[in-house]
Design an enzyme around this catalytic site. Structure first.
Site, short mmCIF file in Angstrom:
data_model
loop_
_atom_site.label_atom_id
_atom_site.label_comp_id
_atom_site.label_asym_id
_atom_site.label_seq_id
_atom_site.Cartn_x
_atom_site.Cartn_y
_atom_site.Cartn_z
N VAL A 108 0.54 -1.02 0.26
CA VAL A 108 -0.04 0.01 0.07
C VAL A 108 1.04 1.53 0.04
O VAL A 108 1.77 1.43 0.39
CB VAL A 108 -1.02 -0.25 1.03
CG1 VAL A 108 -1.43 -0.90 1.20
CG2 VAL A 108 -0.47 0.10 2.52
N CYS A 109 0.62 2.33 -0.12
CA CYS A 109 0.97 3.56 -0.58
C CYS A 109 0.50 4.41 -0.08
O CYS A 109 -0.84 4.84 0.20
CB CYS A 109 0.79 4.59 -1.97
SG CYS A 109 1.65 5.08 -2.60
#
Length: 288
Positions: free
Chosen positions: A92-93
Site C-alpha cells: 500500500v502507498c
C-alpha cells in the site's frame, strides 16, 4: 521466540524489532502484531475497523516487511484480508509505508503504523498505488465477511484480538485521534487531502472563534494604550548616563587636582633634564 542466537543483536534494526516484539507480545482490542515464526523482519498484524465507519465490526489481517535499515526506513505494508480500501497482496502507498520514506520518522514504530492504518481505512483512495474506492455497501459487506477469514499461518484472525463489547468503540476513536500527526504527511506527499470527505471551510464565512479572540485581544491592547500611561523602563544590566550638571564640586575639585599633579610632574622632569644637560656642558668645558 529467542532471536539472540539467530541475529546480530548489535544491529540497530535487530535491537529495535526485538524490543517492539517484546512490547507488543500481548494483543489489544484494536490491534496485534508479531513476527512470523523465527523471521524477525516479517510480521503479521491484525487490526479492527474504526467505529462509525464502513469498516466498523470488521477485522483485517496483513503483513509488515521491515528493511535492514529499520527504523531509519519504513516497513512495507500489505493487506491480506479483502477490505474495499486497499488491494490485497500488494504494498500500500501511505506516508507510513515503504512508498514514502521521505515522510517516515524513526521515532514511529509498529504501533504507530497500525493506528495510522486504522485511521487511513475510511479515507478516499484518490488513485494512489494499491488504493480501492468500493462503495459503502460493499465495504460493509466485506467487514462482515472478514470475521470468517483465516490466515494460513496465524489461523482465524478473530482470535488474534481481545474480545470486548464494552468500550471497544471509544478505544478505536481515541487511537484514531492519536495518529493525526502521522496522517498529515500523506497529504503532503500525495498532494491530495486524505481527509477530503470532510467539508472545507467557506471563504465567505464569518471569522472563526480564534480570529475573534485575536480581534478582541487587539482591541484590548488599543484600549489599554490610550487609557493608561505607559511605564518607562530602563534596560536591565545597563547603567543610565550621568548628566554633566549632576557632577558636584567635590568631583570637579578632584579632577582639577589630578590635572595639577600631572603638570607638576612634567615640570620636575623638565628641570632635571636641564640640570643634566648643564652638568654635561660644564664638565666638557672644565676638561678642556
Amino acid at each position: 521466540m529467542n532471536f539472540e542466537n539467530q541475529y546480530n543483536i548489535k544491529s540497530p534494526a535487530v535491537k529495535r524489532l526485538m524490543r517492539e516484539a517484546s512490547e507488543m507480545h500481548e494483543p489489544t482490542e484494536d490491534y496485534s502484531a508479531a513476527p512470523v515464526g523465527d523471521n524477525l523482519f516479517e510480521w503479521h498484524f491484525t487490526i479492527r475497523g474504526a467505529s462509525e465507519t464502513d469498516f466498523e465490526g470488521g477485522i483485517y489481517h496483513g503483513r509488515l516487511i521491515f528493511p535492514s535499515e529499520y527504523p531509519m526506513k519504513p516497513p512495507n505494508i500489505i493487506l491480506l484480508t479483502p477490505n474495499g480500501r486497499f488491494e490485497t497482496n500488494k504494498k500500500v502507498c501511505l506516508s507510513i509505508s515503504g512508498h514514502h520514506p521521505e515522510t517516515w520518522q524513526p521515532s514511529w514504530c509498529v504501533r504507530t503504523a497500525l493506528l495510522a492504518l486504522i485511521a487511513f481505512l475510511p479515507t478516499p483512495g484518490n488513485g494512489t498505488v494499491g488504493a480501492l474506492d468500493y462503495s459503502s455497501d460493499e465495504r460493509k459487506a466485506l467487514a462482515k465477511k472478514s470475521l470468517e477469514w483465516k490466515c494460513p499461518e496465524c489461523g482465524k484472525i478473530t482470535d488474534l484480538l481481545l474480545n470486548s463489547d464494552n468500550g471497544k468503540d471509544s478505544a478505536v476513536k481515541v487511537d484514531t485521534k492519536e495518529v493525526t500527526d502521522v496522517t498529515e504527511p500523506e497529504t503532503k506527499a500525495s498532494g491530495d487531502n486524505v481527509f477530503s470527505h470532510e467539508p472545507e471551510p467557506s471563504t465567505n464565512s464569518s471569522p472563526s472563534s480564534e480570529e475573534n479572540s485575536n480581534i478582541n485581544y487587539s482591541n484590548n491592547i488599543d484600549n489599554v494604550s490610550h487609557s493608561e500611561t505607559p511605564v518607562s523602563r530602563e534596560p536591565t544590566g545597563i547603567a543610565p548616563p550621568i548628566p554633566v550638571n549632576s557632577l558636584n564640586d567635590d568631583l570637579l575639585s578632584s579632577m582639577w587636582s589630578n590635572i595639577t599633579d600631572s603638570k607638576l610632574t612634567v615640570s620636575v622632569i623638565v628641570i632635571l633634564i636641564a640640570l643634566l644637560l648643564y652638568r654635561r656642558i660644564f664638565l666638557l668645558d672644565y676638561n678642556e
